[in-house]
Design an enzyme around this catalytic site. Structure first.
Site, PDB file in Angstrom:
ATOM      1  N   SER A   1       0.454  -4.726  -8.109  1.00  0.00           N
ATOM      2  CA  SER A   1       0.595  -4.731  -9.410  1.00  0.00           C
ATOM      3  C   SER A   1       0.688  -5.655  -9.909  1.00  0.00           C
ATOM      4  O   SER A   1       0.770  -6.254  -9.844  1.00  0.00           O
ATOM      5  CB  SER A   1       1.599  -3.488  -9.620  1.00  0.00           C
ATOM      6  OG  SER A   1       1.765  -1.892  -9.043  1.00  0.00           O
TER       7      SER A   1
HETATM    8  N1  SAH Z   1       4.084  -1.425  -5.604  1.00  0.00           N
HETATM    9  C1  SAH Z   1       3.273  -2.021  -4.718  1.00  0.00           C
HETATM   10  C2  SAH Z   1       1.993  -1.710  -4.836  1.00  0.00           C
HETATM   11  C3  SAH Z   1       1.447  -1.446  -3.941  1.00  0.00           C
HETATM   12  S1  SAH Z   1      -0.279  -0.013  -4.508  1.00  0.00           S
HETATM   13  C4  SAH Z   1       3.467  -3.511  -4.421  1.00  0.00           C
HETATM   14  O1  SAH Z   1       4.684  -4.514  -5.397  1.00  0.00           O
HETATM   15  O2  SAH Z   1       2.753  -4.166  -4.106  1.00  0.00           O
HETATM   16  C5  SAH Z   1       0.196   1.124  -4.239  1.00  0.00           C
HETATM   17  C6  SAH Z   1       0.783   2.196  -2.775  1.00  0.00           C
HETATM   18  O3  SAH Z   1       0.423   3.411  -2.729  1.00  0.00           O
HETATM   19  C7  SAH Z   1      -0.422   1.689  -1.550  1.00  0.00           C
HETATM   20  O4  SAH Z   1      -0.072   0.284  -0.829  1.00  0.00           O
HETATM   21  C8  SAH Z   1      -1.140   2.843  -1.201  1.00  0.00           C
HETATM   22  O5  SAH Z   1      -1.221   2.397   0.368  1.00  0.00           O
HETATM   23  C9  SAH Z   1       0.511   3.651  -1.120  1.00  0.00           C
HETATM   24  N2  SAH Z   1       0.326   4.656  -0.597  1.00  0.00           N
HETATM   25  C10 SAH Z   1      -0.796   5.814  -1.828  1.00  0.00           C
HETATM   26  N3  SAH Z   1      -0.449   7.052  -1.755  1.00  0.00           N
HETATM   27  C11 SAH Z   1       1.044   7.451  -0.957  1.00  0.00           C
HETATM   28  C12 SAH Z   1       1.830   7.926  -0.639  1.00  0.00           C
HETATM   29  N4  SAH Z   1       1.524   9.695  -0.398  1.00  0.00           N
HETATM   30  N5  SAH Z   1       3.152   7.549   0.431  1.00  0.00           N
HETATM   31  C13 SAH Z   1       3.586   6.494  -0.040  1.00  0.00           C
HETATM   32  N6  SAH Z   1       2.113   5.103   0.251  1.00  0.00           N
HETATM   33  C14 SAH Z   1       1.628   5.824  -0.832  1.00  0.00           C
END
Ligand code: SAH
Length: 239
Positions: free
Chosen positions: A87
């Site tokens: 993000s």
């Molecule tokens: N917080 C992260 C941002 C990640 S983007 C950072 O600091 O880098 C969102 C993430 O959520 C992705 O990696 C995606 O694979 C994950 N995601 C999507 N749906 C999900 C679910 N149902 N359970 C766990 N992770 C999920």
């Protein structure tokens, strides 16, 4: 004997050169890192001292792919592989402040991704549990967080929709992927006084902050955001 000595010298010289390089790099990143906190985060109104200290402490350039390190402190999200992103720095700070994370608290994150948000949370909270649905991302962020010495973070591969009942209730829950609706199990795992911060919607989402107070759930709507979609169970039609 001689060959060994020469080799040893060469290795030592190389080690020196590498240390010097890292120091030069760290100095270059330090200026960008501080500018990020001032110009993107403080300038947009984030005031919580714990959040600002955590944003200053975590080396974001170590959480992005190596070829994108020069952009690590820029004002936008970056790709981290598997169609996912780390993000935008401001959003990480916004969610951390909105969740009101306090020292001593237990926090759940859904969507570990790069592990960056988890690291920021780990600087403030006592324990952080983070769930990532893409197994290779879970493995990579677990490895990186351990290597960087974040001992109070546990990462698990799986669907975060169901939360992590073994460690519930949570003082704060952050969902870093966009959900079409509020996941019931996460609401159920909020401690009294606990906060859930989650982007809800389709193309553009609204950041929702849900607080459990005296058995009631209070809901606040905040800024418009754009996250990658939350996948898995939350996409199934409600029964
Ligand atoms: N917080 C992260 C941002 C990640 S983007 C950072 O600091 O880098 C969102 C993430 O959520 C992705 O990696 C995606 O694979 C994950 N995601 C999507 N749906 C999900 C679910 N149902 N359970 C766990 N992770 C999920």
């Amino acid at each position: 004997m001689r060959a060994v000595a020469v080799a040893g010298t060469a290795v030592a010289a190389l080690a020196c050169a590498m240390t010097a390089m890292t120091e030069v790099d760290d100095a270059a990143y330090a200026a960008r890192h501080e500018a990020m906190v001032r110009e993107q985060i403080e300038a947009r109104g984030v005031r919580d001292p714990a959040t600002l200290a955590a944003m200053r402490a975590v080396p974001r350039h170590l959480f992005v792919p190596e070829r994108l390190r020069a952009e690590a402190y820029a004002d936008y999200p970056l790709p981290i592989g598997h169609g996912q992103t780390i993000s935008q720095p401001y959003i990480v700070a916004f969610m951390t402040e909105a969740a009101g994370v306090q020292p001593g608290e237990t926090v759940l994150e859904v969507g570990t991704g790069s592990g960056y948000q988890a690291a920021v949370l780990a600087k403030i909270a006592a324990r952080v549990f983070s769930i990532e649905i893409v197994a290779p991302l879970a493995a990579e962020s677990r490895r990186l967080l351990a290597e960087l010495g974040y001992r109070n973070v546990e990462v698990r591969a799986g669907d975060g929709y169901a939360g992590w009942p073994e460690h519930a209730p949570f003082d704060a829950i952050l969902v870093t992927a966009a959900a079409p609706r509020l996941p019931e199990p996460l609401l159920a795992q909020l401690a009294e006084g606990g906060r859930l911060v989650i982007p809800v919607g389709d193309d553009v989402q609204e950041m929702l902050i849900v607080t459990r107070r005296g058995g009631r759930l209070e809901q606040h709507r905040s800024i418009p955001v754009r996250f990658v979609p939350m996948t898995g169970e939350v996409r199934r039609p409600p029964r």
